[in-house]
Scaffold this active site. Structure first.
Site: not given
Ligand code: NAD
Ligand code: TYD
Length: 354
Positions: A141-143, A166, A170
């Site tokens: 992630t960019d975070e 988090y 990562k």
């Molecule tokens: P998500 O939370 O929707 O899904 C995570 C999945 O991992 C779930 O299906 C969960 O059951 C599974 N999981 C959790 N713990 C586990 C374990 N111990 N063993 C096996 N499976 C397990 O997440 P997402 O949004 O689909 O993100 C996927 C990946 O992308 C993550 O690594 C996240 O850090 C990264 N990512 C997500 C975003 C975003 O905007 N969603 C942005 C940047 C990076």
């Molecule tokens: P989020 O979807 O949790 O992603 P991330 O924190 O990983 O970027 O949040 C996106 C942005 O939205 C972040 O600045 C936090 C804000 N946010 C709210 O203002 N209210 C909410 O209820 C949530 C879940 C997020």
């Protein structure tokens, strides 16, 4: 990429990725989805492909060393795309240890299994030779780069400076992946993407949470002043970018993946309200998230110039399709927002906002 292990394939991005490769890649013969099915894992995301002979689901934990080794022995993967993680910042603030074990230790278990399975001379600790064509992708992630001020963009060489449990977990995982490249020569890539949006995202993240609450006429909880900025990437563009890295990425390289689409949270919330014809009076400014990063934004230069990928979605098109998807899938929303999720929501925002 013939024989692919997708971890976390029942989650938001993983399930979209499985659909993407089954629809778009003739070279893929088998996709195994290994997922623990935590609160965030939902097999309903995959019901339409569950009978596809190329697809198999295995329930399991990435921290379970024996189970992961047995999985590699049984299926003989040539590709690993590692999505499984605890992924929500707000949850990491209340339960950091779970994030460290899942995201850091889980990654190390997978790396060990890939290394031992793919290494041509497993007994030789100096050997850096692997089966041809194997690749491990760490979806990061960019975070991990921390927060930006008003200007500037994250590049692949921006120092890691995570601010939440988090993002720290990562970043820790990324460091372990890097070490397996440097020490053992494992063919890895790390991808660092910006905030994803699209179908099947669990409604604890900003966009689906706001759509869901607006649909129900409930308050929309905006943290602080709502002027925090994220660089939104459609999940399908993200899947295409991962495939580009699998096809053409240079081993050991990091690739940033962004949507070229910076938006303030409040602007997104207003846009959702307008699209659903709901009043702005539903916006509720609530207490800010501790350690809240002000701005993320990605420089896509490396992946676009080296691998020829660029985002195809405009935000206007992507958000309209996403809102439509939630409107068209009330049963999905109903199922994921019942039970355990309700308890989390009440603890997080208070039952009075429910
Ligand atoms: P998500 O939370 O929707 O899904 C995570 C999945 O991992 C779930 O299906 C969960 O059951 C599974 N999981 C959790 N713990 C586990 C374990 N111990 N063993 C096996 N499976 C397990 O997440 P997402 O949004 O689909 O993100 C996927 C990946 O992308 C993550 O690594 C996240 O850090 C990264 N990512 C997500 C975003 C975003 O905007 N969603 C942005 C940047 C990076
Ligand atoms: P989020 O979807 O949790 O992603 P991330 O924190 O990983 O970027 O949040 C996106 C942005 O939205 C972040 O600045 C936090 C804000 N946010 C709210 O203002 N209210 C909410 O209820 C949530 C879940 C997020």
């Amino acid at each position: 990429m013939k024989n692919v292990l997708v971890t976390g394939g029942a989650g938001f991005i993983g399930s979209n990725f499985i659909h993407y490769v089954l629809e778009n890649r003739d070279d893929v013969r088998q996709v195994v989805n290994y997922d623990l099915l935590t609160y965030a894992g939902n097999l309903e995301n995959l019901t339409d492909i569950e009978k596809d002979p190329r697809y198999t689901f295995v329930r399991g934990d990435i921290r379970d060393r024996e189970a992961v080794r047995a999985l590699f022995d049984e299926y003989g993967f040539d590709t690993v795309v590692h999505f499984a993680a605890e992924s929500h910042v707000d949850r990491s603030i209340v339960e950091p240890e779970l994030f460290l074990t899942t995201n850091v230790v889980g990654t190390q278990v997978l790396l060990d299994a890939a290394k031992d399975h793919w290494k041509l001379a497993p007994e030789d600790k100096y050997s850096r030779e692997y089966r041809p064509g194997v690749r491990y992708i760490q979806v990061s992630t960019d975070e991990v780069y921390g927060a930006l001020g008003k200007t500037g963009l994250f590049t692949e060489t921006t120092p890691l400076s995570p601010n939440s449990p988090y993002s720290a977990s990562k970043a820790g995982a990324d460091m372990v992946v890097r070490a397996y490249r440097e020490t053992y020569g494992l063919p890895v890539n790390i991808t660092r993407c910006s905030n994803n949006y699209g179908p099947c995202q669990f409604p604890e993240k900003l966009i689906p949470l706001m759509i869901h609450n607006a649909m129900d006429g409930k308050p929309l909880p905006v943290y602080g002043d709502g002027m925090q900025i994220r660089d939104w990437l459609h999940v399908k563009d993200h899947c295409a970018a991962i495939c580009a890295v699998l096809d053409k990425g240079r081993p050991g390289e990091v690739y940033n993946i962004g949507g070229n689409n910076e938006r303030a949270n409040l602007d997104i919330v207003r846009l959702i309200l307008r699209a659903l014809d709901k009043p702005e009076s539903l916006i509720a400014h609530v207490q800010d998230r501790p350690g809240h990063d002000r701005r993320y934004a990605i420089n896509n230069g490396k992946i676009t110039s080296e691998l020829g990928w660029k985002p195809a979605y405009t935000f206007e098109q992507g958000i309209e399709e996403t809102i439509r998807w939630y409107l068209d899938h009330p049963a999905w929303v109903e199922h994921v927002t019942s039970g355990a999720y309700r308890d989390y929501y009440d603890a997080m925002y208070g039952a009075e906002n429910a």
